[in-house]
Design a protein around this motif. Sequence first.
Motif, PDB file in Angstrom:
ATOM      1  N   GLN A   1       7.753  -5.018  -6.916  1.00 52.66           N
ATOM      2  CA  GLN A   1       8.351  -5.840  -6.036  1.00 52.66           C
ATOM      3  C   GLN A   1       7.641  -6.183  -4.631  1.00 52.66           C
ATOM      4  OE1 GLN A   1      12.284  -4.203  -5.470  1.00 52.66           O
ATOM      5  NE2 GLN A   1      13.223  -5.395  -6.988  1.00 52.66           N
ATOM      6  N   ALA A   2       6.981  -4.901  -4.333  1.00 52.27           N
ATOM      7  CA  ALA A   2       6.107  -4.945  -3.183  1.00 52.27           C
ATOM      8  C   ALA A   2       5.133  -5.709  -3.404  1.00 52.27           C
ATOM      9  CB  ALA A   2       5.880  -3.776  -2.628  1.00 52.27           C
ATOM     10  N   ARG A   3       4.406  -5.548  -4.258  1.00 56.36           N
ATOM     11  CA  ARG A   3       3.024  -6.538  -4.484  1.00 56.36           C
ATOM     12  C   ARG A   3       3.482  -7.979  -4.978  1.00 56.36           C
ATOM     13  NH1 ARG A   3       0.137  -2.851  -9.354  1.00 56.36           N
ATOM     14  NH2 ARG A   3      -0.689  -1.219  -7.993  1.00 56.36           N
ATOM     15  N   LEU A   4       4.756  -8.387  -5.444  1.00 54.81           N
ATOM     16  CA  LEU A   4       5.062  -9.618  -5.412  1.00 54.81           C
ATOM     17  C   LEU A   4       5.190 -10.387  -4.149  1.00 54.81           C
ATOM     18  CD1 LEU A   4       6.116 -12.239  -6.978  1.00 54.81           C
ATOM     19  CD2 LEU A   4       8.041 -11.232  -7.235  1.00 54.81           C
ATOM     20  N   GLN A   5       5.889  -9.665  -3.346  1.00 55.42           N
ATOM     21  CA  GLN A   5       6.066  -9.738  -1.968  1.00 55.42           C
ATOM     22  C   GLN A   5       5.021 -10.192  -1.233  1.00 55.42           C
ATOM     23  OE1 GLN A   5       8.937 -10.969  -0.402  1.00 55.42           O
ATOM     24  NE2 GLN A   5       7.933 -11.249   1.525  1.00 55.42           N
ATOM     25  N   ALA A   6       3.971  -9.336  -1.357  1.00 55.98           N
ATOM     26  CA  ALA A   6       2.535  -9.340  -0.649  1.00 55.98           C
ATOM     27  C   ALA A   6       1.967 -10.831  -1.309  1.00 55.98           C
ATOM     28  CB  ALA A   6       1.921  -8.177  -0.923  1.00 55.98           C
ATOM     29  N   THR A   7       2.059 -10.840  -2.498  1.00 54.05           N
ATOM     30  CA  THR A   7       1.385 -12.335  -2.836  1.00 54.05           C
ATOM     31  C   THR A   7       2.174 -13.456  -2.387  1.00 54.05           C
ATOM     32  OG1 THR A   7       0.761 -11.103  -4.886  1.00 54.05           O
ATOM     33  CG2 THR A   7       0.868 -13.559  -5.181  1.00 54.05           C
TER      34      THR A   7
ATOM     35  N   THR B   1       0.838  -1.111   0.144  1.00 52.21           N
ATOM     36  CA  THR B   1       0.004   0.020  -0.134  1.00 52.21           C
ATOM     37  C   THR B   1       0.920   1.446  -0.070  1.00 52.21           C
ATOM     38  OG1 THR B   1      -1.866  -1.239   1.224  1.00 52.21           O
ATOM     39  CG2 THR B   1      -1.730   1.355   1.313  1.00 52.21           C
ATOM     40  N   PHE B   2       1.711   1.268   0.717  1.00 53.49           N
ATOM     41  CA  PHE B   2       2.738   2.422   0.920  1.00 53.49           C
ATOM     42  C   PHE B   2       3.651   2.530  -0.311  1.00 53.49           C
ATOM     43  CE2 PHE B   2       1.708   2.403   5.213  1.00 53.49           C
ATOM     44  CZ  PHE B   2       1.871   3.600   5.668  1.00 53.49           C
ATOM     45  N   ALA B   3       3.944   1.402  -1.006  1.00 52.11           N
ATOM     46  CA  ALA B   3       4.715   1.648  -2.273  1.00 52.11           C
ATOM     47  C   ALA B   3       3.770   2.206  -3.623  1.00 52.11           C
ATOM     48  CB  ALA B   3       5.025   0.130  -2.832  1.00 52.11           C
ATOM     49  N   ASP B   4       2.560   1.835  -3.300  1.00 51.75           N
ATOM     50  CA  ASP B   4       1.726   2.633  -4.324  1.00 51.75           C
ATOM     51  C   ASP B   4       1.628   4.141  -3.891  1.00 51.75           C
ATOM     52  OD1 ASP B   4       0.976  -0.020  -5.078  1.00 51.75           O
ATOM     53  OD2 ASP B   4      -1.082   0.039  -4.159  1.00 51.75           O
TER      54      ASP B   4
ATOM     55  N   THR C   1      -9.767 -11.923   3.919  1.00 51.12           N
ATOM     56  CA  THR C   1      -9.158 -10.503   4.049  1.00 51.12           C
ATOM     57  C   THR C   1      -8.371 -10.657   5.274  1.00 51.12           C
ATOM     58  OG1 THR C   1     -11.269  -9.828   5.448  1.00 51.12           O
ATOM     59  CG2 THR C   1     -11.062  -9.398   3.035  1.00 51.12           C
ATOM     60  N   LEU C   2      -7.300  -9.783   5.426  1.00 49.00           N
ATOM     61  CA  LEU C   2      -6.499  -9.595   6.733  1.00 49.00           C
ATOM     62  C   LEU C   2      -6.557  -8.178   7.366  1.00 49.00           C
ATOM     63  CD1 LEU C   2      -3.283 -11.288   5.113  1.00 49.00           C
ATOM     64  CD2 LEU C   2      -4.873 -12.240   6.837  1.00 49.00           C
ATOM     65  N   PRO C   3      -6.311  -7.947   8.414  1.00 47.02           N
ATOM     66  CA  PRO C   3      -6.384  -6.558   9.031  1.00 47.02           C
ATOM     67  C   PRO C   3      -5.495  -5.740   8.082  1.00 47.02           C
ATOM     68  CG  PRO C   3      -6.063  -8.185  10.803  1.00 47.02           C
ATOM     69  CD  PRO C   3      -6.050  -8.895   9.446  1.00 47.02           C
ATOM     70  N   ASP C   4      -5.663  -4.244   8.455  1.00 45.62           N
ATOM     71  CA  ASP C   4      -5.034  -3.400   7.546  1.00 45.62           C
ATOM     72  C   ASP C   4      -3.706  -3.179   8.023  1.00 45.62           C
ATOM     73  OD1 ASP C   4      -7.316  -3.132   5.931  1.00 45.62           O
ATOM     74  OD2 ASP C   4      -7.972  -1.588   7.021  1.00 45.62           O
ATOM     75  N   ARG C   5      -3.390  -3.624   9.402  1.00 42.78           N
ATOM     76  CA  ARG C   5      -2.072  -3.281   9.794  1.00 42.78           C
ATOM     77  C   ARG C   5      -1.836  -4.198  11.082  1.00 42.78           C
ATOM     78  NH1 ARG C   5      -2.490  -0.226  14.561  1.00 42.78           N
ATOM     79  NH2 ARG C   5      -0.643   1.075  14.187  1.00 42.78           N
ATOM     80  N   LEU C   6      -0.538  -4.062  11.274  1.00 38.03           N
ATOM     81  CA  LEU C   6      -0.046  -5.109  12.475  1.00 38.03           C
ATOM     82  C   LEU C   6      -0.466  -4.619  13.669  1.00 38.03           C
ATOM     83  CD1 LEU C   6       3.408  -5.507  11.023  1.00 38.03           C
ATOM     84  CD2 LEU C   6       1.973  -7.372  11.230  1.00 38.03           C
ATOM     85  N   PRO C   7      -0.522  -5.504  14.661  1.00 39.61           N
ATOM     86  CA  PRO C   7      -0.563  -5.063  16.062  1.00 39.61           C
ATOM     87  C   PRO C   7       0.322  -4.151  16.668  1.00 39.61           C
ATOM     88  CG  PRO C   7      -0.810  -7.372  15.991  1.00 39.61           C
ATOM     89  CD  PRO C   7      -0.344  -6.891  14.563  1.00 39.61           C
ATOM     90  N   ASP C   8      -0.005  -3.238  17.623  1.00 38.56           N
ATOM     91  CA  ASP C   8       0.720  -2.244  18.095  1.00 38.56           C
ATOM     92  C   ASP C   8       1.906  -2.930  18.938  1.00 38.56           C
ATOM     93  OD1 ASP C   8      -0.552  -0.386  17.201  1.00 38.56           O
ATOM     94  OD2 ASP C   8      -2.041  -0.096  18.599  1.00 38.56           O
TER      95      ASP C   8
END
Length: 459
Positions: free
Chosen positions: A229-235, A183-186, A255-262
């Motif tokens: 590369q980021a999209r490939l890593q996500a896949t 998402t940040f790479a986008d 679906t997965l959560p949008d972010r990691l736990p704090d």
Amino acid sequence: MNSLTKSGLGRLAVAASAALLAGCASFSRDGGIDDVARMTQERIAQPAPLKRDQDTQAVQSEIRTLLSKPVGADAAVRIALLNNQGLQATLADLAISEADFVQAGRLPNPGFGFGRVRGGGETEIDRSLTFNLAALLTLPARSRIEGRRFEQAKLQAAMQSVKLAADTRKAWYGAVAAAQAATFADQVRGSAEAAAELAARMRAAGNWSALDAARERAFYQDALTQQAQARLQATTAREELVRLLGLWGPSIDFTLPDRLPDLPAQPRLAANAEADALSQRLDVLIARQDAQATAQALGLTQTTRFINVFDAGYVNKSTTGAPRENGYEVSLELPLFDWGGARVARAQASYMAAVHRTGDVAVKARSEVRQAYASYRTAYDIARHYRDDIVPLRRQIADEVLLRYNGMLASTFELLAESREQLTAVNAAIAAQRDFWIADTNLQFAMNAGGTTDSRTAQ
């Protein structure tokens, strides 16, 4: 039947009865699964729904329910424990071990012999019923040995369950972090594209040098590559999680959560980590079980070093025109050439090997816990540094550049460049946060199970 025959058969019956009472074994109600689930639950800090020959419809219904909303780390572990086929194969191996245990506690079948010879007007009939007396007498010991093997198989099954839970949790962290990074790479690509287009227009108007325009264009091309590369890593990270969950077909569209736990407020303390690991690590317990089982096997070998085949039984013989003859026969292997010394030496060497393996596992356990805690604490400090220092500082710089831009003291390109720098810092913070949670999982695995899981580091 004379008194000797009666007394011999009587002693044989007493020995058989004693072996029957001491060594009888039967299949358990749960096949050892409940013990495996309990040990797993104690080490992963959540329920472990382990079952063999599960109700497929009920399992799939529960999995669909878990997949109907964003899948958290605990939910991912539960799905894996329910649905991973490799784990189901391990539980099937546990059933094999139980079958060996039950078989070791069963009395050997007797042998029945019948012979009929006719000639010269006479008929001779031999009837015999024999038992493997050595197997009868050693049945309790063999049953105890296989019982320990069964307990060891439970520990190994629990080890696989805990490892699957750890691998799944790490894969979940990797998948969520990779999706965030994509998402940040986008966003970086969008910022670079805007800067490149603006530079091209200003260059066409003669207000921008060819060198500066080329630099913005080059940055945009780099951003395109990083986005791919980021999209490939996500896949890739998501597919690894899918494999551990045992999913296929439409079910992979979860679906997965949008972010990691704090991050936790405080890191774990290292107090008593080594002692706790030695008392609860499954690989240490497995090594101890192996040494104990080998010790029992050594005792059995010493007991039976001269008795390889020891059969006893009832014999009945009748001949035409003669009274029936009754008695018993015993066959015993004579130790003329092989006194069993090699077998005893082998058993002793096997026991010492098991003892040394146990010591080796203990040394490695201590070292792995220390190493895992060092990695955990370093990852926590780095992630907290990004959270508390680097990202706020980049945000402050971005705000200052925006103020200067609004006051016409900074150019559009400076604003876009600072935005890209901020996104890069946030992306690094995500990687540090992911590495911390993976290090946390590795520490828990080093404390509770032992060995290594699949190595997962920052990409």
